[in-house]
Scaffold this motif. Structure first.
Motif, short mmCIF file in Angstrom:
data_model
loop_
_atom_site.label_atom_id
_atom_site.label_comp_id
_atom_site.label_asym_id
_atom_site.label_seq_id
_atom_site.Cartn_x
_atom_site.Cartn_y
_atom_site.Cartn_z
N ALA A 3 64.22 14.37 -9.89
CA ALA A 3 64.97 13.16 -9.81
C ALA A 3 66.66 13.04 -9.68
O ALA A 3 67.17 14.23 -10.40
N MET A 4 67.47 12.50 -9.05
CA MET A 4 68.80 12.77 -8.82
C MET A 4 69.46 12.49 -10.37
O MET A 4 70.22 13.18 -10.57
N ASP A 5 68.81 11.54 -10.98
CA ASP A 5 69.54 11.25 -12.37
C ASP A 5 69.34 12.28 -13.56
O ASP A 5 69.78 12.37 -14.47
N ALA A 6 68.40 13.35 -13.10
CA ALA A 6 68.19 14.45 -14.02
C ALA A 6 69.10 15.56 -13.65
O ALA A 6 68.94 16.47 -14.52
N LEU A 7 69.63 15.36 -12.88
CA LEU A 7 70.67 16.44 -12.38
C LEU A 7 71.92 16.55 -13.28
O LEU A 7 72.45 15.62 -13.79
N GLN A 8 72.62 17.78 -13.44
CA GLN A 8 73.73 17.74 -14.14
C GLN A 8 74.77 17.23 -13.38
O GLN A 8 75.00 17.15 -12.13
N PRO A 9 75.85 16.57 -13.77
CA PRO A 9 76.83 15.75 -13.06
C PRO A 9 77.30 16.55 -11.78
O PRO A 9 77.79 16.12 -10.98
N GLN A 10 77.87 17.81 -12.16
CA GLN A 10 78.41 18.56 -10.86
C GLN A 10 77.34 18.91 -10.03
O GLN A 10 77.82 18.55 -8.71
N ALA A 11 76.09 19.16 -10.22
CA ALA A 11 75.12 19.21 -9.13
C ALA A 11 74.98 17.89 -8.45
O ALA A 11 74.96 17.95 -7.19
N ARG A 12 74.90 16.98 -8.98
CA ARG A 12 74.59 15.67 -8.57
C ARG A 12 76.01 15.18 -7.63
O ARG A 12 75.75 14.71 -6.67
N GLN A 13 76.90 15.56 -8.12
CA GLN A 13 78.14 15.05 -7.22
C GLN A 13 78.29 15.88 -5.96
O GLN A 13 78.48 15.44 -4.89
N LEU A 14 77.82 17.32 -6.03
CA LEU A 14 77.94 18.07 -4.57
C LEU A 14 76.61 17.81 -3.90
O LEU A 14 76.81 17.75 -2.72
N VAL A 15 75.44 17.28 -4.55
CA VAL A 15 74.36 16.77 -3.64
C VAL A 15 74.86 15.56 -2.85
O VAL A 15 74.82 15.57 -1.84
N GLN A 16 75.43 14.62 -3.62
CA GLN A 16 75.93 13.13 -3.10
C GLN A 16 77.15 13.73 -1.90
O GLN A 16 77.07 12.86 -0.93
N SER A 17 77.98 14.42 -2.08
CA SER A 17 78.93 14.90 -1.25
C SER A 17 78.27 15.49 0.11
O SER A 17 78.79 14.87 1.04
N TRP A 18 77.54 16.08 -0.27
CA TRP A 18 76.66 16.93 1.10
C TRP A 18 75.97 15.48 1.81
O TRP A 18 76.09 15.76 3.12
N GLN A 19 75.23 14.78 0.86
CA GLN A 19 74.35 13.68 1.86
C GLN A 19 75.50 12.81 2.66
O GLN A 19 75.24 12.31 3.51
N ALA A 20 76.61 12.54 1.80
CA ALA A 20 77.59 11.87 2.59
C ALA A 20 78.08 12.18 4.07
O ALA A 20 78.27 11.79 5.11
N THR A 21 77.84 13.54 4.15
CA THR A 21 78.15 14.22 5.66
C THR A 21 77.12 14.22 6.45
O THR A 21 77.22 14.11 7.69
N ARG A 22 75.94 13.70 6.09
CA ARG A 22 74.84 13.55 6.88
C ARG A 22 74.72 12.23 7.52
O ARG A 22 73.82 11.73 8.46
N ARG A 23 75.39 11.14 7.14
CA ARG A 23 75.36 9.79 7.55
C ARG A 23 76.24 9.76 8.73
O ARG A 23 77.07 10.33 8.89
#
Length: 70
Positions: free
Chosen positions: A50-70
């Motif tokens: 679950a995304m909410d189970a990630l550490q804040p840094q990891a969550r932000q990195l994943v979200q930044s990566w996801q934003a490049t896919r849009r």
């Protein structure tokens, strides 16, 4: 949810953005943060987390990566 496959893609994205450096080929802080999550998922035999189970840094990195896919 973040699948193991998506995490692998995020790691590869950050490896291209911030390649390993120095003679020791040290991982960037971004890749290192995601690699720790990857290791835990493999160790725990989890295919997603679950995304909410990630550490804040990891969550932000994943979200930044996801934003490049849009």
């Amino acid at each position: 949810m973040l699948s193991l496959t998506d995490l692998e893609e995020a790691i590869n994205y950050w490896r291209l953005q911030r390649p390993a450096t120095g003679e020791e080929c040290a991982l960037s802080p971004e890749v290192n943060a995601l690699a720790g999550l990857y290791a835990m998922m493999i160790f725990e035999r989890r295919s997603e987390v679950a995304m909410d189970a990630l550490q804040p840094q990891a969550r932000q990195l994943v979200q930044s990566w996801q934003a490049t896919r849009r």
